[in-house]
Scaffold this active site. Structure first.
Site, PDB file in Angstrom:
ATOM      1  N   ARG A 125     -25.623 -51.157  49.410  1.00 38.95           N
ATOM      2  CA  ARG A 125     -26.157 -50.799  48.080  1.00 38.95           C
ATOM      3  C   ARG A 125     -27.060 -49.561  48.115  1.00 38.95           C
ATOM      4  NH1 ARG A 125     -26.995 -56.431  47.834  1.00 38.95           N
ATOM      5  NH2 ARG A 125     -25.274 -57.440  46.763  1.00 38.95           N
ATOM      6  N   LYS A 147     -25.114 -35.019  43.761  1.00 38.44           N
ATOM      7  CA  LYS A 147     -23.742 -35.374  43.371  1.00 38.44           C
ATOM      8  C   LYS A 147     -22.983 -35.749  44.631  1.00 38.44           C
ATOM      9  CE  LYS A 147     -22.872 -32.924  39.063  1.00 38.44           C
ATOM     10  NZ  LYS A 147     -22.096 -31.881  38.392  1.00 38.44           N
ATOM     11  N   GLU A 189     -20.840 -18.667  44.005  1.00 35.16           N
ATOM     12  CA  GLU A 189     -21.783 -19.638  43.414  1.00 35.16           C
ATOM     13  C   GLU A 189     -23.175 -19.024  43.287  1.00 35.16           C
ATOM     14  OE1 GLU A 189     -20.876 -22.433  42.092  1.00 35.16           O
ATOM     15  OE2 GLU A 189     -19.027 -23.072  43.096  1.00 35.16           O
ATOM     16  N   LYS A 231     -31.257 -24.038  41.597  1.00 34.96           N
ATOM     17  CA  LYS A 231     -30.560 -25.312  41.392  1.00 34.96           C
ATOM     18  C   LYS A 231     -31.572 -26.449  41.200  1.00 34.96           C
ATOM     19  CE  LYS A 231     -26.909 -28.312  42.380  1.00 34.96           C
ATOM     20  NZ  LYS A 231     -25.677 -28.637  43.042  1.00 34.96           N
ATOM     21  N   GLU A 241     -26.897 -34.727  34.470  1.00 31.70           N
ATOM     22  CA  GLU A 241     -26.010 -33.859  33.679  1.00 31.70           C
ATOM     23  C   GLU A 241     -25.733 -34.416  32.284  1.00 31.70           C
ATOM     24  OE1 GLU A 241     -22.902 -31.895  35.975  1.00 31.70           O
ATOM     25  OE2 GLU A 241     -21.737 -31.690  34.141  1.00 31.70           O
ATOM     26  N   ARG A 245     -27.826 -29.397  32.813  1.00 34.11           N
ATOM     27  CA  ARG A 245     -27.235 -29.258  34.169  1.00 34.11           C
ATOM     28  C   ARG A 245     -25.799 -28.729  34.091  1.00 34.11           C
ATOM     29  NH1 ARG A 245     -27.565 -33.207  39.509  1.00 34.11           N
ATOM     30  NH2 ARG A 245     -26.077 -32.001  40.747  1.00 34.11           N
ATOM     31  N   ASN A 249     -21.860 -25.398  35.672  1.00 35.74           N
ATOM     32  CA  ASN A 249     -20.397 -25.342  35.621  1.00 35.74           C
ATOM     33  C   ASN A 249     -19.892 -24.034  35.030  1.00 35.74           C
ATOM     34  OD1 ASN A 249     -20.275 -28.003  36.601  1.00 35.74           O
ATOM     35  ND2 ASN A 249     -20.622 -28.796  34.535  1.00 35.74           N
ATOM     36  N   HIS A 252     -16.416 -22.693  35.692  1.00 36.83           N
ATOM     37  CA  HIS A 252     -15.659 -23.754  36.366  1.00 36.83           C
ATOM     38  C   HIS A 252     -14.513 -24.311  35.523  1.00 36.83           C
ATOM     39  CE1 HIS A 252     -18.761 -23.465  39.345  1.00 36.83           C
ATOM     40  NE2 HIS A 252     -18.290 -24.484  40.045  1.00 36.83           N
ATOM     41  N   HIS A 256     -11.506 -24.158  37.716  1.00 34.96           N
ATOM     42  CA  HIS A 256     -10.819 -25.341  38.273  1.00 34.96           C
ATOM     43  C   HIS A 256      -9.329 -25.271  38.003  1.00 34.96           C
ATOM     44  CE1 HIS A 256     -14.626 -28.048  38.492  1.00 34.96           C
ATOM     45  NE2 HIS A 256     -14.272 -27.643  39.691  1.00 34.96           N
ATOM     46  N   HIS A 268     -12.512 -22.544  46.392  1.00 30.62           N
ATOM     47  CA  HIS A 268     -13.179 -22.935  45.148  1.00 30.62           C
ATOM     48  C   HIS A 268     -13.985 -21.755  44.572  1.00 30.62           C
ATOM     49  CE1 HIS A 268     -15.353 -25.331  42.244  1.00 30.62           C
ATOM     50  NE2 HIS A 268     -16.497 -24.899  42.750  1.00 30.62           N
TER      51      HIS A 268
HETATM   52  N1  GLY Z   1     -22.294 -28.200  41.438  1.00 30.60           N
HETATM   53  C1  GLY Z   1     -22.784 -28.441  40.151  1.00 30.60           C
HETATM   54  C2  GLY Z   1     -23.845 -29.482  40.118  1.00 30.60           C
HETATM   55  O1  GLY Z   1     -24.347 -29.880  41.150  1.00 30.60           O
HETATM   56  O2  GLY Z   1     -24.196 -29.940  39.057  1.00 30.60           O
END
Ligand code: GLY
Length: 365
Positions: A125, A147, A189, A231, A241, A245, A249, A252, A256, A268
């Site tokens: 957990r 993430k 990025e 970031k 997000e 946040r 993107n 993206h 993508h 990417h």
């Molecule tokens: N790579 C985008 C984020 O971490 O929200």
């Protein structure tokens, strides 16, 4: 002389992530793992290529602080972000008797940080983990923000969790062994962070272009730190997000689609570079950006050997593929647009004809 203290700390409702950016950071991992408490078992998860390069250095650094440390590996590549590899990892964690106060360490690129983070989020957990990224893309983006996840037949990153690392340790000397194409993919990025949040950081990329291309350690340490601060400030405002946040993107949605349609022949970051050019054109159609700014964006990307057009792809296929984007809300795509260089806006108020003409700009005939 460095004291091996954090450069800064990301703090949010559920995160307190120390960020260390140092040449030879891998030599100090043991010290940082045992900074607050010594975990009884530490498992380093890496891919076989990265483990050959840095696995021994990592275990040596851990040895005097955390004697019960093990290295486990998966094959290199995105296919390791799968349920079957995760199952294998759980088996190894079981055999190594990793307890709730044990810790995982990710040593590798974004695939490894995502996979390790998700294993840590779900094992018993949730246990602690930390990221030691070894690619520029992971240094400036994937390593921070919590993430984590794996791919599934339903899509990339479809199964995951937000689970923040205890620390991120970027060893900037690792960048020296990366192919130029991987450095460029990470720079996409970095340029994205500049475009959405800090015009002076875009100037900085241009002023330091030759040192960046030469992967000079000091300038790369500065680049990584600046990116992680940007970031962190976004994640601190919107951890899960639900709002801003999404600015991360930028480029993206179309990126993508371009990445997928290239059958992942494009990195990417390369696909995101193309997607940022399209998103910049969309911003111009909305009256938010002028043609001079677009020319500048193209020129900065090209100066780092990043693509700005989608070779051999059809506009209709790109547009169709964007509809599968995870960021579709109530059937409408959310677009991150530039409001001048260094600022962004998020909107779904973009007409089909605007999208068609922006995509045409990256698909010259
Ligand atoms: N790579 C985008 C984020 O971490 O929200």
């Amino acid at each position: 002389m460095t004291r091996h203290e954090p450069n800064f700390t990301l703090r949010s409702d559920s995160a307190k992530t120390h960020v260390f950016v140092e040449p030879d950071a891998l030599d100090y991992i043991g010290k940082w793992v045992s900074r607050d408490r010594t975990p009884p078992v530490v498992v380093v998860l890496s891919d076989t290529t990265v483990a050959d390069l840095y696995g021994e250095q990592m275990l040596k650094s851990l040895a005097s602080h955390c004697p019960n440390s093990e290295l486990i590996t998966v094959p290199p590549g995105d296919q390791s972000k799968s349920l079957s590899h995760l199952d294998d990892i759980y088996g190894k964690l079981g055999r190594l008797r990793v307890p709730r106060d044990g810790m995982l360490l990710a040593l590798g690129g974004g695939v490894i940080t995502d996979l390790t983070g998700f294993a840590a989020a779900t094992w018993m957990r949730g246990i602690d983990y930390a990221n030691c990224p070894t690619t520029l893309e992971a240094d400036v983006d994937a390593s921070l923000g919590g993430k984590t996840g794996i791919n599934h037949a339903s899509g990339k990153n479809m199964v995951g969790a937000f689970h923040h690392p205890r620390f991120v340790a970027v060893d900037t000397t690792c960048l020296k062994t990366l192919p130029a194409r991987d450095i460029a993919a990470g720079l996409a990025e970095s340029i994205k962070h500049a475009l959405i949040s800090d015009a002076s950081f875009l100037d900085w990329h241009q002023q330091n272009a030759s040192a960046i291309r030469a992967v000079e350690t000091d300038v790369m340490s500065e680049l990584v730190t600046k990116n992680l601060r940007i970031k962190a400030s976004v994640v601190e405002q919107d951890e899960k997000e639900s709002g801003i946040r999404a600015c991360l993107n930028f480029g993206h949605t179309i990126g993508h689609a371009v990445e997928k349609l290239s059958n992942y022949a494009l990195r990417h970051g390369e696909a995101v570079a193309v997607g940022m050019v399209a998103a910049a054109h969309l911003s111009m159609q909305k009256g938010l950006l002028d043609s001079k700014a677009i020319a500048r964006i193209r020129s900065v990307l090209e100066s780092f050997d990043l693509p700005t057009i989608a070779e051999n792809l059809k506009p209709a296929a790109i547009i169709e593929t964007t509809l599968g984007d995870k960021k579709v809300k109530a059937g409408k795509r959310q677009w991150v647009l530039l409001n001048g260089i260094g600022a962004f806006t998020i909107t779904d108020d973009v007409s089909d004809s605007m999208i068609e003409s922006a995509v045409q700009e990256i698909c010259p005939t």
